[in-house]
Design a protein around this motif. Structure first.
Motif, short mmCIF file in Angstrom:
data_model
loop_
_atom_site.label_atom_id
_atom_site.label_comp_id
_atom_site.label_asym_id
_atom_site.label_seq_id
_atom_site.Cartn_x
_atom_site.Cartn_y
_atom_site.Cartn_z
N ALA A 788 0.97 -1.18 -0.12
CA ALA A 788 -0.08 0.19 -0.05
C ALA A 788 0.84 1.15 -0.02
O ALA A 788 0.48 2.19 -0.61
N LEU A 791 1.56 2.81 -3.25
CA LEU A 791 0.64 3.27 -4.37
C LEU A 791 0.80 5.01 -4.76
O LEU A 791 0.57 5.29 -5.57
N LYS A 792 0.98 5.63 -3.96
CA LYS A 792 1.37 7.10 -3.93
C LYS A 792 2.37 7.33 -5.06
O LYS A 792 1.99 7.97 -5.92
N THR A 808 -6.34 5.74 -10.75
CA THR A 808 -6.82 5.36 -9.33
C THR A 808 -6.25 3.93 -9.41
O THR A 808 -6.35 3.09 -10.30
N SER A 818 -6.48 -0.80 -0.06
CA SER A 818 -5.97 0.33 -0.14
C SER A 818 -6.22 1.17 -1.45
O SER A 818 -5.76 0.44 -2.42
N ILE A 819 -6.51 2.36 -1.23
CA ILE A 819 -7.07 3.04 -2.44
C ILE A 819 -6.19 4.42 -2.63
O ILE A 819 -6.27 5.32 -1.59
N VAL A 820 -5.77 4.65 -3.84
CA VAL A 820 -5.16 6.11 -3.95
C VAL A 820 -5.84 6.60 -5.38
O VAL A 820 -5.73 5.76 -6.28
N VAL A 837 -12.12 9.13 -4.10
CA VAL A 837 -11.61 8.06 -3.14
C VAL A 837 -12.81 7.68 -2.31
O VAL A 837 -12.79 6.42 -1.81
N SER A 841 -13.83 4.02 -1.74
CA SER A 841 -14.01 3.33 -0.18
C SER A 841 -15.09 2.64 0.09
O SER A 841 -15.11 1.61 0.79
N GLY A 849 -12.23 8.79 3.48
CA GLY A 849 -10.77 8.86 3.07
C GLY A 849 -10.37 10.10 3.31
O GLY A 849 -11.26 11.20 3.79
N GLY A 851 -7.70 13.47 1.83
CA GLY A 851 -6.32 14.18 0.97
C GLY A 851 -6.46 15.50 0.28
O GLY A 851 -7.35 16.26 0.77
N GLN A 857 -6.38 9.50 -0.46
CA GLN A 857 -6.23 8.15 -0.41
C GLN A 857 -7.23 7.44 0.90
O GLN A 857 -7.74 8.20 1.75
#
Ligand code: SER
Length: 879
Positions: A788, A791-792, A808, A818-820, A837, A841, A849, A851, A857
């Motif tokens: 994770a 990811l960024k 994405t 985990s999502i960015v 996001v 999520s 989430g 950011g 994220q």
């Protein structure tokens, strides 16, 4: 004039010349007879050889046997000093045949030795025979040519010798010496036989039977011979004396006593000198055989004899202790024949000095009280029992000491009153105990101890001994008969089993007895201080109180326990030397397979310190120095440099265990107060290895260690693991550390490569993989196991390649999603990464989430919904 030493040697040489094996005297504490307090005849050590139970490599033997008759059945103590022939200690010379020759040879041997080698005139000798033993009478006539009136037939038990209620027995024949008609007394069997004219010098026993339980008597495998001649008596005759105390051996001791006290050897204190000379012998020999003064059993008999002698020294006006000053004279006389006396010289002198020092002030105060009490009494009025009891209880006067002190006044002690006072004290003790709130389950031990007294511990000197079952306990209650298959607690009168104490675990082993009785002992505990309780199970036969048994400690296990206990002492000392004297013992365990030692120590002990301690202990082990044990007052022990446990309560006397070579002003490297069992030499520990160091409580560290075979096993285990590791690495054990370092290095490199490749894989598709959603380019990917945290960076890299658009990425590493989301700057005016996001999520069960509009994220627990998360972003963009 033949000396006592010559006379002893002549006897042994004569029988050695005639095919007998000279055998050393057995110890004064019998190992093979539970009914005997002390060895009191030459045949004691051969008891089982006569009955055929024990085999020896010889069938003829000769000995000079140390004997003590004080306490137990034969007790000569009260008369010693006042008569010509009573001793607490004497030597018995003997020849023995175990089924080899019988009376036809025993009589000629005796006659030849007495008349030829000793040269006694025939007309001074006469013999007795058992009235039913016609063979013996005929032999005497034939061999010695004695007239009928000097072969006296005796019908009483005087001429039928029994060892005790059970054991080998048979008719006997005694040789008497006539000291001459100037001394009053008649021949044996006559009304005035108790006079001093005719003195028995040698008893020949024609052993034929074994006495069993009352009324049963079985023939021995073969008729045998046991003879006993009193060395002191025969020496008196050969040295032209009538009184045993006038022989060379006693004279030397009496002169030493005269010199030490400044009193004429033949003056008014003649009796006192004799008492001292006799008691010096018995007490010294008892100590050389491992008996030490105590308040129970053999130790108490020893103390009684010592105190009786000490009163006589005081009577002669001695201000300072006397007995220990006489030990060199005794060793000069008897050390050559009995080397154990020389070996124990220090122990004997120190113990005598200790006892006399301690007893002196009590003795003086007690004698003062006695004098005050007796002036009030009329002539011949006995001393009240309560006074005798007070002297016993408060001033440490054994009853016989009080009786001896009153003897000159012709005054006795009211023994019934004494016994009553003793009973009253027991009752008070019981009441005090009953009220003390101790668990009722312990009551049974109290009841037993009241009946049996303390158990006598023989385990410092031996690992097997005979004993008698005194009590049995099943399920908390006393039992009269315990069958096979039952768990039982066994109390013996004496035992070699160590009862758990001082951190040392209890012994295990077996107790076996008649009719196939076998009890396995799985633990030994001490109750009420000194009642030894053997816990185990009757495996076969039936256990009953009153039967004789053989108690055998598991030898290998005890050996391993000893090694761990001695190593604990060395460890303790090494820790103090390395860390400082604040190191105090807080707890310890000495088991057969390990030791555990807890010490006060504020911080962890470093590996270097432990290594030093381990090396130091092993150096002391390799030194292989003797381990010694002595008894002394706690003060003397501390003065010697002994480590006493702070806050611990010690009795009047302590056992002091010392090991290692002398060091500075300390007589040994380690000196500790300890009641445990120890190795003979430090080398017996074998090897010492520390296996653990941990914290147990604030300021207390625990060291775990192993010795001997357990240390070997611990090394073997480590070696096996190393071999396994080397095998897995396909390397030699010595290469393992380098190989592991190389592997770790490789691993790091590979991890980097994997990260690189993952990155390439993630970004590899470029914009070709992007989708166009209503004019907005979207790169949406499920990266699976990609971590994770990556990811960024990946989202930014893809975003850069893609230019205007949205990226994405979802990772399902570690079982969660985990999502960015990244949005290119030109689009952030109308699309927010945060909104997208959040939509993603929700699909994976996350709670929002966060950011910035260009990079946000989120996460969620449901990693299986990764593709739904991507679909949610698509939908949001399309919407
Ligand atoms: N056992 C016999 C005794 O003690 C002879 O040694 O007198």
């Amino acid at each position: 004039m033949a000396s006592s030493n010559d006379i002893r040697a002549t006897f042994l040489d004569y029988f050695a010349r005639n095919g007998h094996t000279p055998v050393a005297s057995s110890p004064l504490v019998p190992r093979n007879d539970p009914t005997l307090m002390f060895t009191n005849a030459g045949m004691v050590q051969f008891k089982n050889v006569f009955t055929g139970q024990e085999k020896r490599p010889y069938v003829r033997a000769t000995t000079a046997q140390k004997c003590v008759r004080a306490g137990g059945k034969h007790n000569d103590l009260d008369n010693v000093g006042y008569t010509a022939r009573h001793h607490t200690f004497f030597e018995m010379l003997g020849n023995f045949s175990f089924g080899d020759y019988f009376k036809e040879a025993a009589i000629p041997y005796a006659w030849e030795l007495v008349t030829k080698d000793y040269g006694l005139p025939k007309d001074r000798l006469l013999v007795t025979v058992f009235s039913e033993d016609e063979d013996a009478a005929v032999l005497w006539k034939k061999v010695a040519g004695l007239p009928d009136d000097r072969i006296i037939r005796i019908a009483t038990s005087d001429n039928y010798w029994r060892m005790g209620d059970t054991g080998p027995c048979g008719p006997c024949s005694e040789i008497f010496y006539d000291h001459g008609d100037h001394i009053p007394g008649g021949p044996p069997g006559s009304p005035d036989e108790d006079g001093d004219r005719f003195i028995e010098i040698w008893n020949l026993v024609f052993m034929q039977f074994e006495e069993g339980p009352p009324g049963t008597r079985t023939p021995l495998p073969k008729p045998s011979i046991d003879t006993g001649m009193g060395l002191e008596r025969v020496a008196a005759i050969l040295q032209g004396k009538h009184d045993n105390y006038d022989i060379d051996l006693f004279r030397a001791l009496i002169l030493a006593s005269a010199e030490a006290t400044g009193q004429d050897p033949d003056g008014p204190f003649k009796t006192s000198h004799r008492v001292i000379a006799d008691h010096l012998r018995s007490t010294s020999f008892l100590m050389a055989d491992g008996v030490l003064p105590s308040n129970e059993g053999r130790g108490y008999v020893l103390r009684r004899i010592m105190r009786r002698a000490m009163r006589h020294a005081t009577l002669m006006g001695a201000k300072d202790p006397v007995m220990h000053r006489l030990v060199p004279a005794l060793i000069r006389q008897m050390g050559a024949a009995y080397p154990e006396l020389v070996r124990a010289e220090t122990l004997i002198s120190e113990t005598l000095l200790l006892e006399e020092t301690r007893f002196k002030s009590l003795l003086e105060r007690g004698l003062h009280l006695l004098a005050e009490e007796t002036v009030r009494l009329g002539n011949n009025e006995p001393l009240p029992g309560a006074v005798a009891f007070r002297l016993y209880d408060t001033y440490g006067f054994p009853l016989d000491l009080t009786q001896d002190a009153l003897r000159e006044q012709g005054r006795s002690v009211d023994l019934v009153g004494f016994e009553t006072a003793m009973q009253e004290q027991r009752t008070r003790a019981r009441a005090a105990w009953a009220g003390s709130g101790d668990a009722a389950t312990e009551r049974v031990w109290f009841e037993i101890k009241e009946k049996t007294g303390a158990s006598e511990f023989l385990g410092y000197a031996t690992e097997s001994a005979e004993g008698e079952i005194l009590a049995l306990v099943v399920n908390g209650a006393q039992a009269d008969s315990v069958p096979a298959g039952t768990d039982v607690a066994v109390i013996l009168n004496q035992t070699p089993f160590y009862g758990e104490s001082g951190g040392q675990v209890g012994d295990t082993g077996t107790i076996s007895g008649p009719d196939g009785l076998v009890i396995t002992v799985t633990d030994t505990q001490k109750k009420l201080g000194d009642l030894f309780v053997h816990l185990g199970r009757v495996e076969a036969g039936v256990a009953k109180p009153g039967i004789p048994v053989v108690a055998v400690v598991d030898h290998a296990r005890r050996g391993a326990i000893r090694a761990h206990h001695s190593a604990t002492h060395l460890l303790h000392e090494a820790l103090r030397r390395k860390l400082g004297t604040h190191v105090q013992q807080k707890g310890s365990l000495n088991a057969p397979d390990r030791l555990r030692f807890d010490v006060s120590q504020p911080r962890p002990i470093t590996a270097d310190e432990l290594h030093w301690v381990e090396a130091e202990v092993n150096a002391r082990i390799r030194e292989n120095s003797e381990v010694t044990t002595r008894l002394m007052t706690p003060d003397a022990a501390v003065e010697l440099g002994a480590m006493a446990l702070f806050g611990e309560k010690y009795g009047d006397e302590v056992r002091v265990v010392a090991m290692g070579e002398p060091d500075g002003n300390k007589p040994a490297w380690s000196i500790e107060l300890c009641g445990g069992t120890h190795v003979r030499r430090t080398g017996d520990i074998g090897y010492f290895r520390i296996v653990g160091e941990t914290a147990v409580a604030a300021g207390v560290r625990r060291i775990e260690a192993v010795t001997g075979a357990s240390a070997e096993a611990s090394i073997a285990e480590i070696q096996a693991r190393l071999n396994d590791a080397a095998g897995a690495l396909r390397a030699a054990p010595a290469e393992v550390p380098d190989r592991i370092a190389a592997l770790l290095d490789d691993r790091k490199k590979l991890q980097n490569q994997v990260a690189e490749l993952q990155k390439k894989l993630a970004t590899g598709g470029g914009t070709a993989a992007a989708e166009d959603i209503d004019g907005i380019m979207l790169s949406a990917r499920n990266l699976g196991e990609v971590p994770a945290k990556d990811l960024k960076g990946l989202a930014e890299a893809i975003g850069k390649q893609q230019g205007s658009g949205v990226v994405t990425l979802v990772s399902t590493a570690d079982g969660k999603a985990s999502i960015v989301v990244a949005v290119s700057p030109d689009l952030t005016g109308r699309i927010s990464a945060v909104d997208l996001v959040r939509a993603a999520s929700a699909a994976v069960g996350g709670k929002g989430g966060g950011g910035r509009p260009d990079l946000a994220q989120a996460g969620g627990p449901d990693s299986t919904k990764a593709d739904e998360a991507l679909a949610a972003v698509r939908a949001a963009l399309a919407g």
